[in-house]
Design a protein around this motif. Structure first.
Motif, PDB file in Angstrom:
ATOM      1  N   PHE A   1      10.938 -71.860  40.706  1.00  0.00           N
ATOM      2  CA  PHE A   1      12.020 -71.733  39.712  1.00  0.00           C
ATOM      3  C   PHE A   1      13.361 -71.910  40.416  1.00  0.00           C
ATOM      4  N   PRO A   2      14.309 -72.586  39.798  1.00  0.00           N
ATOM      5  CA  PRO A   2      14.253 -73.311  38.533  1.00  0.00           C
ATOM      6  C   PRO A   2      14.060 -74.801  38.812  1.00  0.00           C
TER       7      PRO A   2
ATOM      8  N   TYR B   1       7.034 -75.931  32.260  1.00  0.00           N
ATOM      9  CA  TYR B   1       8.105 -76.447  33.112  1.00  0.00           C
ATOM     10  C   TYR B   1       8.062 -77.981  33.127  1.00  0.00           C
TER      11      TYR B   1
ATOM     12  N   LYS C   1       4.495 -77.201  26.851  1.00  0.00           N
ATOM     13  CA  LYS C   1       5.160 -75.900  26.763  1.00  0.00           C
ATOM     14  C   LYS C   1       4.644 -75.171  25.514  1.00  0.00           C
TER      15      LYS C   1
ATOM     16  N   ARG D   1       7.501 -69.188  41.798  1.00  0.00           N
ATOM     17  CA  ARG D   1       6.578 -68.985  40.682  1.00  0.00           C
ATOM     18  C   ARG D   1       5.241 -69.655  40.950  1.00  0.00           C
TER      19      ARG D   1
ATOM     20  N   SER E   1      15.119 -77.387  33.068  1.00  0.00           N
ATOM     21  CA  SER E   1      15.129 -75.948  32.793  1.00  0.00           C
ATOM     22  C   SER E   1      15.750 -75.645  31.440  1.00  0.00           C
TER      23      SER E   1
ATOM     24  N   ILE F   1       9.954 -70.653  30.143  1.00  0.00           N
ATOM     25  CA  ILE F   1      10.310 -70.038  31.424  1.00  0.00           C
ATOM     26  C   ILE F   1      10.424 -68.528  31.263  1.00  0.00           C
TER      27      ILE F   1
ATOM     28  N   ASP G   1       7.011 -67.037  31.022  1.00  0.00           N
ATOM     29  CA  ASP G   1       6.381 -66.965  32.347  1.00  0.00           C
ATOM     30  C   ASP G   1       6.833 -65.698  33.075  1.00  0.00           C
ATOM     31  N   TYR G   2       8.130 -65.447  33.077  1.00  0.00           N
ATOM     32  CA  TYR G   2       8.651 -64.248  33.740  1.00  0.00           C
ATOM     33  C   TYR G   2       8.236 -62.980  33.016  1.00  0.00           C
TER      34      TYR G   2
END
Length: 301
Positions: free
Chosen positions: A47-48, A75, A80, A117, A210, A217, A220-221
């Protein structure tokens, strides 16, 4: 090396590599750059960024290996899918993507190296698929469970984005989406030990990719504050360890945050080569010779 921009491409690409779409897990398709010949090595970005972060290392490794550089789900140019459940962006699911992608190319066993990541995905793949991952390389992280343990007090401010994106859906996506270039660009600026390693063409590609992927994203986090912790804890409780040779290259985060990084990794990886680097976080771009040498040393074990 200056990345090329093939006709019809939306951005720079790794010269000499084929750019393909391959099946991941659950109907998701991943974009990947594939080049070279020999035993396979899969490289996962952080990331990113996108797979483009591996451009220098990939070219060097392709002299003797088949090199596969996918964009992680959520990503770059990969699919996505909406985060309809906590498992959609779990590292377990993303690891299954990598195994499926490699199998689609005819590789039932492969070495795996991840940054940031991608390193968390690689770690999960090593635990979940020990019969598939022959060697494991990790750049500049500790496992998710340990990450939350070592962040404390004011020193945790370095990871403020981890806490922001862990919040329930809605606010993080709105805040980040309304200032995407400033948000993602701040990490490219703050984490680069050598800003020249991220030329404008590459930086622009990262920011564009991004900004187009904010919900995935964040998902994912968010998974790393929930389901990923549960998976790591279950493996810790079961005494699971990484069965393959492991090389970890990282900045001296242990000194900065007050923990023994090598000891953290040794608990998970009995066959460990732990190295510190003077490069910044984007070490595959800042010190590609050093990282290539570390990968080749790993593959020789």
């Amino acid at each position: 090396m200056t990345p090329t921009t093939p006709a019809g491409s939306a951005g720079p690409a790794i010269p000499g590599f084929d750019h393909v779409r391959l099946p991941g897990a659950g109907g998701v398709e991943l974009a990947a750059a594939v080049g070279g010949s020999g035993s396979p090595v899969v490289l996962l970005h952080g990331f990113p960024q996108t797979h483009l972060m591996w451009r220098h290392v990939a070219e060097r490794l392709a002299d003797r290996h088949t090199v596969i550089c996918p964009d992680l789900r959520g990503y770059g140019a990969s699919d996505k899918p909406p985060a309809t459940g906590p498992d959609v962006y779990a590292k377990r699911t993303m690891a299954a993507d990598v195994v499926a992608l490699a199998a689609a190319l005819g590789h039932e066993r492969f070495a795996l190296v991840g940054h940031d990541r991608g390193a968390l995905v690689a770690f999960r793949a090593g635990l979940d698929h020990p019969e598939t991952v022959t060697h494991l390389g990790i750049l500049d992280v500790v496992p998710t469970l340990d990450m939350w343990k070592v962040l404390h007090g004011t020193s945790a401010a370095v990871g403020y984005h981890l806490y922001l994106m862990a919040q329930p859906p809605g606010l993080p996506e709105t805040l980040i989406g309304n200032s995407a270039d400033a948000f993602f660009g701040s990490f490219l600026d703050a984490w680069a030990g050598d800003p020249a390693a991220l030329p404008e063409q590459v930086r622009t590609a990262y920011l564009r990719a991004s900004a187009a992927a904010v919900p995935s994203i964040v998902a994912d986090y968010r998974a790393s504050a929930g389901i990923d912790v549960a998976h790591d804890q279950a493996d810790l409780d079961a005494g699971s360890q990484l069965a393959m040779p492991v090389t970890v290259v990282q900045q001296d985060w242990g000194a900065h945050l007050g923990y023994d990084a090598a000891a953290v990794w040794k608990a998970w990886a009995p066959d460990l080569d732990h190295r510190l680097t003077r490069a910044g976080h984007f070490m595959a771009e800042e010190a590609p010779g050093e990282i290539t040498a570390a990968v080749l040393d790993l593959l020789a074990r």
